[in-house]
Design a protein around this motif. Sequence first.
Motif, mmCIF file in Angstrom:
data_model
loop_
_atom_site.group_PDB
_atom_site.id
_atom_site.type_symbol
_atom_site.label_atom_id
_atom_site.label_comp_id
_atom_site.label_asym_id
_atom_site.label_seq_id
_atom_site.Cartn_x
_atom_site.Cartn_y
_atom_site.Cartn_z
ATOM 1 N N VAL B 13 5.723 -9.746 -9.146
ATOM 2 C CA VAL B 13 4.420 -10.252 -9.589
ATOM 3 C C VAL B 13 3.315 -9.448 -8.914
ATOM 4 N N GLN B 14 2.453 -8.834 -9.714
ATOM 5 C CA GLN B 14 1.306 -8.111 -9.140
ATOM 6 C C GLN B 14 0.256 -9.114 -8.709
ATOM 7 N N LEU B 15 -0.163 -9.025 -7.446
ATOM 8 C CA LEU B 15 -1.143 -9.976 -6.940
ATOM 9 C C LEU B 15 -2.545 -9.605 -7.393
ATOM 10 N N GLY B 139 5.573 12.495 -17.018
ATOM 11 C CA GLY B 139 4.263 12.477 -16.367
ATOM 12 C C GLY B 139 4.140 11.244 -15.502
ATOM 13 N N VAL B 140 3.467 11.385 -14.346
ATOM 14 C CA VAL B 140 3.338 10.260 -13.430
ATOM 15 C C VAL B 140 1.865 9.919 -13.218
ATOM 16 N N ASP B 141 1.585 8.612 -13.306
ATOM 17 C CA ASP B 141 0.254 8.084 -13.026
ATOM 18 C C ASP B 141 0.386 7.192 -11.795
ATOM 19 N N PHE B 142 -0.370 7.523 -10.744
ATOM 20 C CA PHE B 142 -0.236 6.771 -9.487
ATOM 21 C C PHE B 142 -1.275 5.657 -9.325
ATOM 22 N N ASN B 143 -2.026 5.349 -10.406
ATOM 23 C CA ASN B 143 -2.999 4.255 -10.275
ATOM 24 C C ASN B 143 -2.326 2.950 -9.855
ATOM 25 N N ARG B 144 -1.123 2.718 -10.359
ATOM 26 C CA ARG B 144 -0.422 1.474 -10.057
ATOM 27 C C ARG B 144 0.246 1.522 -8.673
ATOM 28 N N ALA B 145 0.478 2.723 -8.177
ATOM 29 C CA ALA B 145 1.185 2.864 -6.896
ATOM 30 C C ALA B 145 0.383 2.210 -5.785
ATOM 31 N N GLY B 146 1.005 1.308 -5.063
ATOM 32 C CA GLY B 146 0.332 0.647 -3.954
ATOM 33 C C GLY B 146 -0.290 -0.691 -4.323
ATOM 34 N N HIS B 147 -0.247 -1.073 -5.616
ATOM 35 C CA HIS B 147 -0.742 -2.409 -5.988
ATOM 36 C C HIS B 147 0.142 -3.445 -5.281
ATOM 37 N N PRO B 148 -0.457 -4.454 -4.627
ATOM 38 C CA PRO B 148 0.379 -5.453 -3.948
ATOM 39 C C PRO B 148 1.331 -6.132 -4.934
ATOM 40 N N LEU B 149 2.605 -6.139 -4.587
ATOM 41 C CA LEU B 149 3.626 -6.652 -5.491
ATOM 42 C C LEU B 149 4.474 -7.669 -4.721
ATOM 43 N N MET B 150 4.544 -8.868 -5.276
ATOM 44 C CA MET B 150 5.328 -9.922 -4.636
ATOM 45 C C MET B 150 6.661 -9.988 -5.371
ATOM 46 N N GLU B 151 7.755 -10.023 -4.633
ATOM 47 C CA GLU B 151 9.050 -10.160 -5.294
ATOM 48 C C GLU B 151 9.635 -11.532 -4.990
ATOM 49 N N ILE B 152 9.853 -12.308 -6.039
ATOM 50 C CA ILE B 152 10.389 -13.664 -5.908
ATOM 51 C C ILE B 152 11.854 -13.613 -6.316
#
Lengths: 101, 475
Positions: B13-15, B139-152
């Motif tokens: 889940v992206q916070l 191709g790689v887009d790093f905009n999402r890289a580092g978005h806080p992600l919660m794993e349940i």
Amino acid sequence: MAGAEKRKAGGLDVAYVAHLARLHLTDDEVALFQEQMEGIVHYVEQIGALDVEDVAPLSHTVSVSNVWREDEPSPSIDHSKVMANAPEEHDGLISVPKIVD
Amino acid sequence: MAYETTIGLEVHVQLKTRTKMFCGCATGYGEAPNSLVCPVCLGYPGAMPVMNREAIRLTVVSGLMLGCEIARWSKFDRKSYFYPDMPKNYQISQYDKPLCLGGGVSIDLEDGSEKTIGLTRIHLEEDVGKNTHFGSSSGVDFNRAGHPLMEIVTEPDIASPHEAYAFLQTLKQILLYAGVSDCNLEEGNMRCDVNVSMRPVGSPELGTKAELKNLNTFKGVFHALEYEQQRQSALLARGECVVQETRRWDPERGETSSMRTKEDAHDYRYFPEPDLLPVVLDASQISVWGEDLPEAPRARRSRFAQEYDIPAYDAGVLSADRDVADFFEKAVSAGGSAKAVSNWIMTDVLRVLSETGRRVSDLPLTADALGGLTKLVEDGAVNMTGAKKIFSVLVEEGGTPSKVLDDLGLAQVSDTEALERMVDEAIAANPKSVADYRSGKAAAAQFLMGQVMRLSRGKANPPIVLEMLKQKLDQ
């Protein structure tokens, strides 16, 4: 001892770790590092001889916690600077050799 | 032989934070590729991560909503792997000391009973970049890289595709209530890995599992699980074995297929992240973060049914969305009867929301206005026909119901003299209906009633008109 057995026994397998880390070592280097790494592991293993029953586990060498920041945005870097370090570009994306899952 | 299914889920889940987990880059979806990046989230050597406090708080809030135990001492670890979506060659995650432990989610089963799906843990990590595949390159887009992600992570408590679907729906509702994530599946806010295995009914040991990666719709999870159930039970029925592997769900073809992965791909070599210090939370910090916890959706549903004396179904619909539930309670406290407000919301407000794709908080219609409108109807100041017209204006333009009532000249006519004139006129103009009524066709009264409403331009008070009509016709 073969790699898999060595790992199962809790030992060190330099060739395997090198493979995981994408390090290309020659056989001579594997043998050399295996010996050196085992020396380091054995050195640290001496701690096993001590009675540490009443010593709290150390998780970090610095006794500081909760080093965090507020959720305030700061500027990102310029796209051209990002791309200056990319081997190739494709519509703003960093182009890499085809990834096959 | 009969087989039973065992399913465990890992839900990412992206916070909902303004910035990334370990750097100040803004979080965002649909921005120009590689525009929300910096040396930290691009994984440049020497760049130092700093934790986002808000991401820790949102994870703790999630844990409290889901009945987890919050760890007093937690840390981050490096998970090593090589893939172009993660240029550091490790992902910062949590291995043996996650922020939340245990907990559970209660779901409704198809037979009306309740079941609790246990949670193993919730940990916090950084999201990775997004790959797009072309003919001969990716191709790689790093905009999402580092978005806080919660794993349940759930326990293997889920016994069917239906239960998995209900779990995901219920979890999403709770997370939305808690305000920790937008849970927008189209934007990848919630993504799911699934572990599924089958065993003979009653067998104490779990069967060999298949892992399905990165399912991004709940329907996808449901259909992929149905397919796997069939595939695995057919294999077992033929006396063959299920191979432990990762499989990919292809929604177009409606089937899963094996992803060939190297055997050592899962040797992540976790070790403590030396660039980050532990997270230590004392009881007072946890209780401060837990102060504004909303009432859980299920609790609210049962309270609605009891406190407002409305049917369980209505209570479920009204409490499904936190904003709608708040709107309902506010409208009732503004003077409307609960049943009437509930009817307005279920038939009219929700229809407007689904037609316009808006949220209830974006409507010009306020909860106070809806409560006021309901009260006008109850007080007999306007009939339902007029009220519907007022509602249309309130929903488009806002305003107060009494003002709109005056503007539209919809005040209900209850003045008996004026009504009597209209009733007489309707009777005089429709001798056939009068005769029909007198010969026993009760429905004819409805027609005459309609005529009076027309004469009054919809403003006549229907119960008074009906009473008057019957009196005159029965004479």
